[in-house]
Write a protein that holds these residues in place. Structure first.
Motif, PDB file in Angstrom:
ATOM      1  N   GLU A   1      14.309  48.084 -42.298  1.00 17.92           N
ATOM      2  CA  GLU A   1      13.641  48.229 -43.233  1.00 17.92           C
ATOM      3  C   GLU A   1      11.539  48.239 -42.696  1.00 17.92           C
ATOM      4  O   GLU A   1      11.575  47.905 -41.533  1.00 17.92           O
ATOM      5  CB  GLU A   1      13.336  46.988 -43.708  1.00 17.92           C
ATOM      6  CG  GLU A   1      14.288  47.011 -44.504  1.00 17.92           C
ATOM      7  CD  GLU A   1      14.681  45.415 -45.223  1.00 17.92           C
ATOM      8  OE1 GLU A   1      13.737  44.546 -45.154  1.00 17.92           O
ATOM      9  OE2 GLU A   1      15.768  44.800 -45.538  1.00 17.92           O
ATOM     10  N   PHE A   2      11.331  49.452 -42.963  1.00 16.27           N
ATOM     11  CA  PHE A   2      10.082  50.516 -42.281  1.00 16.27           C
ATOM     12  C   PHE A   2       9.207  49.195 -42.683  1.00 16.27           C
ATOM     13  O   PHE A   2       9.143  48.864 -43.917  1.00 16.27           O
ATOM     14  CB  PHE A   2       9.646  51.439 -42.211  1.00 16.27           C
ATOM     15  CG  PHE A   2      10.986  52.018 -41.474  1.00 16.27           C
ATOM     16  CD1 PHE A   2      10.118  52.370 -39.635  1.00 16.27           C
ATOM     17  CD2 PHE A   2      12.200  52.673 -41.785  1.00 16.27           C
ATOM     18  CE1 PHE A   2      11.294  53.184 -39.042  1.00 16.27           C
ATOM     19  CE2 PHE A   2      13.244  53.314 -40.856  1.00 16.27           C
ATOM     20  CZ  PHE A   2      11.944  53.259 -39.178  1.00 16.27           C
ATOM     21  N   ASN A   3       8.306  48.815 -42.420  1.00 15.39           N
ATOM     22  CA  ASN A   3       6.615  48.386 -43.345  1.00 15.39           C
ATOM     23  C   ASN A   3       5.508  49.574 -42.737  1.00 15.39           C
ATOM     24  O   ASN A   3       5.293  50.010 -41.864  1.00 15.39           O
ATOM     25  CB  ASN A   3       6.180  47.396 -41.003  1.00 15.39           C
ATOM     26  CG  ASN A   3       4.902  46.755 -42.393  1.00 15.39           C
ATOM     27  OD1 ASN A   3       4.554  46.506 -43.278  1.00 15.39           O
ATOM     28  ND2 ASN A   3       3.594  46.675 -40.888  1.00 15.39           N
ATOM     29  N   ASP A   4       5.766  49.305 -44.893  1.00 19.72           N
ATOM     30  CA  ASP A   4       4.905  50.713 -45.277  1.00 19.72           C
ATOM     31  C   ASP A   4       3.574  50.102 -44.799  1.00 19.72           C
ATOM     32  O   ASP A   4       2.391  51.038 -44.945  1.00 19.72           O
ATOM     33  CB  ASP A   4       4.689  50.287 -46.204  1.00 19.72           C
ATOM     34  CG  ASP A   4       5.735  50.840 -46.836  1.00 19.72           C
ATOM     35  OD1 ASP A   4       6.955  51.577 -46.197  1.00 19.72           O
ATOM     36  OD2 ASP A   4       6.609  50.592 -48.084  1.00 19.72           O
ATOM     37  N   GLY A   5       2.748  48.794 -44.164  1.00 24.53           N
ATOM     38  CA  GLY A   5       1.865  48.597 -43.904  1.00 24.53           C
ATOM     39  C   GLY A   5       1.492  49.779 -42.408  1.00 24.53           C
ATOM     40  O   GLY A   5       0.201  49.397 -41.834  1.00 24.53           O
ATOM     41  N   TYR A   6       2.135  49.519 -41.565  1.00 22.75           N
ATOM     42  CA  TYR A   6       1.568  50.536 -39.947  1.00 22.75           C
ATOM     43  C   TYR A   6       1.873  52.537 -40.178  1.00 22.75           C
ATOM     44  O   TYR A   6       2.877  52.717 -40.720  1.00 22.75           O
ATOM     45  CB  TYR A   6       2.683  50.204 -39.085  1.00 22.75           C
ATOM     46  CG  TYR A   6       2.886  50.524 -38.111  1.00 22.75           C
ATOM     47  CD1 TYR A   6       2.131  49.748 -36.801  1.00 22.75           C
ATOM     48  CD2 TYR A   6       3.317  51.413 -37.328  1.00 22.75           C
ATOM     49  CE1 TYR A   6       1.453  50.437 -35.725  1.00 22.75           C
ATOM     50  CE2 TYR A   6       3.133  52.041 -36.450  1.00 22.75           C
ATOM     51  CZ  TYR A   6       2.082  51.552 -35.385  1.00 22.75           C
ATOM     52  OH  TYR A   6       2.125  51.806 -33.773  1.00 22.75           O
ATOM     53  N   ASP A   7       1.352  52.602 -39.779  1.00 24.30           N
ATOM     54  CA  ASP A   7       1.420  53.851 -40.046  1.00 24.30           C
ATOM     55  C   ASP A   7       1.765  54.784 -39.129  1.00 24.30           C
ATOM     56  O   ASP A   7       1.026  54.902 -38.159  1.00 24.30           O
ATOM     57  CB  ASP A   7      -0.883  54.709 -40.281  1.00 24.30           C
ATOM     58  CG  ASP A   7      -0.946  55.714 -40.196  1.00 24.30           C
ATOM     59  OD1 ASP A   7       0.129  56.158 -40.613  1.00 24.30           O
ATOM     60  OD2 ASP A   7      -1.800  56.523 -39.757  1.00 24.30           O
ATOM     61  N   LEU A   8       3.373  55.007 -39.197  1.00 28.42           N
ATOM     62  CA  LEU A   8       4.424  55.816 -38.169  1.00 28.42           C
ATOM     63  C   LEU A   8       4.301  57.115 -39.176  1.00 28.42           C
ATOM     64  O   LEU A   8       4.129  57.840 -39.744  1.00 28.42           O
ATOM     65  CB  LEU A   8       5.511  55.039 -38.857  1.00 28.42           C
ATOM     66  CG  LEU A   8       6.955  55.245 -37.587  1.00 28.42           C
ATOM     67  CD1 LEU A   8       6.081  54.788 -36.511  1.00 28.42           C
ATOM     68  CD2 LEU A   8       7.793  55.721 -38.224  1.00 28.42           C
TER      69      LEU A   8
END
Length: 327
Positions: free
Chosen positions: A296-303
């Motif tokens: 589950e990726f964090n949408d709040g982190y700009d990857l």
């Protein structure tokens, strides 16, 4: 429509013996008054909202598509307390008792034969100890560890990554091995510290601080004590990779991704077998292929899109067998 009742219980140690007391309803017998619902209990070593191992099971039971009356005894780091709770639930006639801790295995081997009509579910473990009323479960934690390691190596600028581990046991070791394999393949220098404790938050914080002093600019870790390490990462502005539960809420701007355990995938199979008369005797694994493990990726982190694509490629490669996690 299903209905769930969640009952929290606590354990009191009195004069060398342990007495189970229901804090929410005042009596340990209330679990039997379920109105036809399946009665289940979870005995867990840490807080039920630890954003790690114990919460992963609580969230999974709450995700089951069944009418369930659920009781929880958490914070049972002392094995004797856990054993008292497990036996207490069985004596009260609870249908399914989940012993959520590798360390509870020896106690369960003594308790389960006394209650042949009770289904016990134990993990993390890869075998049932030959008991026909015990199901076992384990995660292929190396798989999500590998995916996290791929991304960690890609986002690190110093080329140094720190890992905070607990005791060298259970799902911690394969997670760390998988993470390390991928991160090293990506060119990173990985330093691993095992604190020797599942629950010592201060030790986890100290280990994280030592990694930062060694110029690590990415951290990960596993077990209930990682809140200490995440706190250090947050104060330093260093990215974190989680496992067991989604840990984004601990550092919303810095948690990049979490490997999340969806035990409900195998719990449903166990309960279906129980419905058909099989009370145990089988071990299950959650993994990326069966959906029991989810990154589950964090949408709040700009990857970046490229790094996210490398993670997706790692997931696909693990599922099709073309990638060896090294665990």
């Amino acid at each position: 429509m299903r209905k769930k009742v969640r009952l929290l219980t606590s354990l009191l140690a009195l004069l060398g013996s342990f007495v189970l007391v229901a804090s929410a309803c005042g009596s340990s017998d209330d679990s039997s008054d379920s109105g036809g619902a399946l009665t289940m209990a979870i005995v867990a070593p840490s807080a039920s909202d630890d954003l790690a191992f114990s919460q992963s099971m609580v969230d999974s039971v709450n995700a089951l598509d069944r009418e369930i009356t659920l009781s929880i005894t958490d914070g049972t780091f002392i094995v004797e307390e856990a054993a008292a709770a497990i036996r207490g639930y069985a004596e009260d006639g609870t249908d399914v008792v989940i012993a959520h801790g590798t360390q509870f295995g020896a106690s369960l081997a003594e308790i389960a034969p006394d209650f042949p009509d009770t289904t016990f579910i134990w993990g993390t473990a890869t075998n049932t100890q030959g008991l026909d009323n015990v199901f076992a479960y384990s995660p292929a934690s190396d798989e999500g560890g590998y995916v996290n390691g791929v991304v960690a190596a890609a986002v690190s600028t110093s080329g140094k990554i720190g890992v905070v581990g607990p005791v060298e046991a259970g799902d911690a070791v394969p997670y760390i091995n998988g993470f390390t394999t991928a991160a090293k393949a990506g060119g990173a220098d990985v330093s691993v510290t095992y604190t020797g404790s599942f629950g010592d938050v201060a030790l986890a914080a100290e280990a994280a601080e030592a990694h930062l002093a060694n110029n690590a600019d990415v951290l990960t870790g596993t077990a209930q004590m990682v809140v200490g390490a995440v706190g250090v990462a947050a104060d330093a502005g260093v990215p974190w990779f989680g496992t067991q539960s989604n840990q984004t809420s601990l550092a919303p701007d810095l948690v990049i991704a979490s490997q999340v355990y969806h035990w409900e995938i195998v719990l449903e199979e166990m309960l279906d077998l129980r419905d058909d008369g099989t009370k145990g005797g089988k071990a299950f694994e959650i993994n990326l292929a069966n959906g029991g493990l989810v990154i589950e990726f964090n949408d709040g982190y700009d990857l970046s899109d490229d790094v996210r694509a490398s993670a997706d490629a790692a997931i696909a490669g693990i599922i099709d067998g073309s990638i060896n996690t090294g665990a």
